[in-house]
Enzyme design. Structure first.
Site, PDB file in Angstrom:
ATOM      1  N   TYR A 144      52.503  33.798  44.975  1.00 22.83           N
ATOM      2  CA  TYR A 144      51.702  33.583  43.762  1.00 22.83           C
ATOM      3  C   TYR A 144      51.167  32.145  43.741  1.00 22.83           C
ATOM      4  O   TYR A 144      49.979  31.924  43.505  1.00 22.83           O
ATOM      5  CB  TYR A 144      52.586  33.865  42.549  1.00 22.83           C
ATOM      6  CG  TYR A 144      51.912  33.730  41.200  1.00 22.83           C
ATOM      7  CD1 TYR A 144      51.009  34.692  40.739  1.00 22.83           C
ATOM      8  CD2 TYR A 144      52.210  32.662  40.347  1.00 22.83           C
ATOM      9  CE1 TYR A 144      50.411  34.581  39.489  1.00 22.83           C
ATOM     10  CE2 TYR A 144      51.623  32.546  39.090  1.00 22.83           C
ATOM     11  CZ  TYR A 144      50.730  33.505  38.667  1.00 22.83           C
ATOM     12  OH  TYR A 144      50.145  33.389  37.421  1.00 22.83           O
ATOM     13  N   LYS A 148      47.211  31.168  43.749  1.00 15.82           N
ATOM     14  CA  LYS A 148      46.623  30.509  42.579  1.00 15.82           C
ATOM     15  C   LYS A 148      46.143  29.090  42.915  1.00 15.82           C
ATOM     16  O   LYS A 148      45.200  28.594  42.291  1.00 15.82           O
ATOM     17  CB  LYS A 148      47.631  30.491  41.432  1.00 15.82           C
ATOM     18  CG  LYS A 148      47.847  31.870  40.788  1.00 15.82           C
ATOM     19  CD  LYS A 148      46.627  32.303  39.977  1.00 15.82           C
ATOM     20  CE  LYS A 148      46.934  33.501  39.088  1.00 15.82           C
ATOM     21  NZ  LYS A 148      45.798  33.860  38.211  1.00 15.82           N
TER      22      LYS A 148
END
Ligand SMILES: NC(=O)c1ccc[n+]([C@@H]2O[C@H](COP(=O)([O-])OP(=O)(O)OC[C@H]3O[C@@H](n4cnc5c(N)ncnc54)[C@H](OP(=O)(O)O)[C@@H]3O)[C@@H](O)[C@H]2O)c1
Length: 237
Positions: A144, A148
């Site tokens: 993640y 991101k």
């Protein structure tokens, strides 16, 4: 920027922050809000300005049919996202791929498909819902974090690319928000409606980088003063 009278497309709009954003844009006077989701079965909204729209941001055909349905879009909100937990050395490689497919490639493909739409519809903007973890990594969410951080870079590239067309790109860095994504994680979380309202206020004020909740504001203040201290703090999470 002015929100009143605008046509807004929000990905991942049926729950969490996306759902909050639908209501925040309506409250700010948007003329129409396309509420996009992969699964619209149980979705309805009492306000007639909301148009539910089937969309999987990882599927090109789905994106192209969204462009056809939502050709009057002026504000694109890249909100759809996934989070898979796992540390860098142990997480399944496919977990990295799945996070990147939605959080990075999804934004890229939506930007490429919708920028020509925005460009012909008057005052326009792109809004990317990133995270504090774009700026600083928590070790149990490696895939993640990476997706991101790359999405932040993509957002800055898009900002530079669109500067000559006067289409602003807003990057949003929430802290922990009380949605399905963090269900089961015990920590202080801000309600999504409050985060969504702060995001729309940020757009109205023309704030390019938006920190929409107390956690994000505190961490960003610390990051500006001493980003290495914040890096160490998050590494120990
Ligand atoms: N919760 C937090 O603490 C937090 C903090 C910082 C940033 N964020 C970011 O905020 C955004 C919204 O997350 P949330 O917290 O509201 O989580 P959520 O409740 O899990 O919502 C995620 C949304 O993304 C959509 N989505 C996932 N994969 C998709 C795909 N392939 N195509 C289209 N839509 C897809 C989901 O739609 P379906 O209904 O179709 O599954 C869902 O509506 C994400 O980008 C997330 O990274 C969240």
């Amino acid at each position: 920027m002015k929100i009143e009278g605008k046509v807004v497309m929000i990905t991942g709009a049926v729950r969490g922050i996306g759902r909050g954003l639908v209501d925040a844009f309506l409250k700010a006077g948007a003329n129409r809000v396309y509420a996009a989701s992969r699964n619209l079965e149980a979705y309805s909204h009492p306000d007639k300005r909301v148009i539910p729209l089937q969309l999987d941001v990882t599927n090109q055909e789905s994106i192209q049919s969204a462009v056809k349905m939502a050709g009057d879009t002026q504000i694109l909100v890249n909100n759809a996202g996934v989070l898979e937990f796992g540390n860098l050395l142990e997480a399944d490689r496919d977990s990295f791929r799945r996070n990147l497919e939605v959080n990075l490639w999804g934004n890229l493909d939506m930007d490429r498909a919708f920028v020509p739409v925005l460009a012909r519809n008057g005052e326009a903007a792109v809004v990317n819902i990133l995270t504090l973890l774009s700026m600083v990594s928590a070790p149990g969410m490696s895939a993640y974090n990476a997706s991101k951080a790359a999405a932040w870079s993509l957002g800055m590239s898009l900002r530079a690319t669109l500067a000559s067309q006067s289409i602003p790109v807003f990057n949003v860095f929430p802290g922990a928000v009380d949605t399905d994504m963090l269900a089961g994680v015990e920590m202080t979380k801000t309600p999504p409606a409050i985060v969504a309202a702060a995001i729309v206020e940020g757009l109205k004020a023309g704030t390019e980088d938006i920190f929409p909740d107390p956690m994000s504001q505190t961490v960003y203040d610390g990051w500006k003063k001493d980003h290495k201290a914040v890096e160490k703090q998050f590494a120990s999470m």
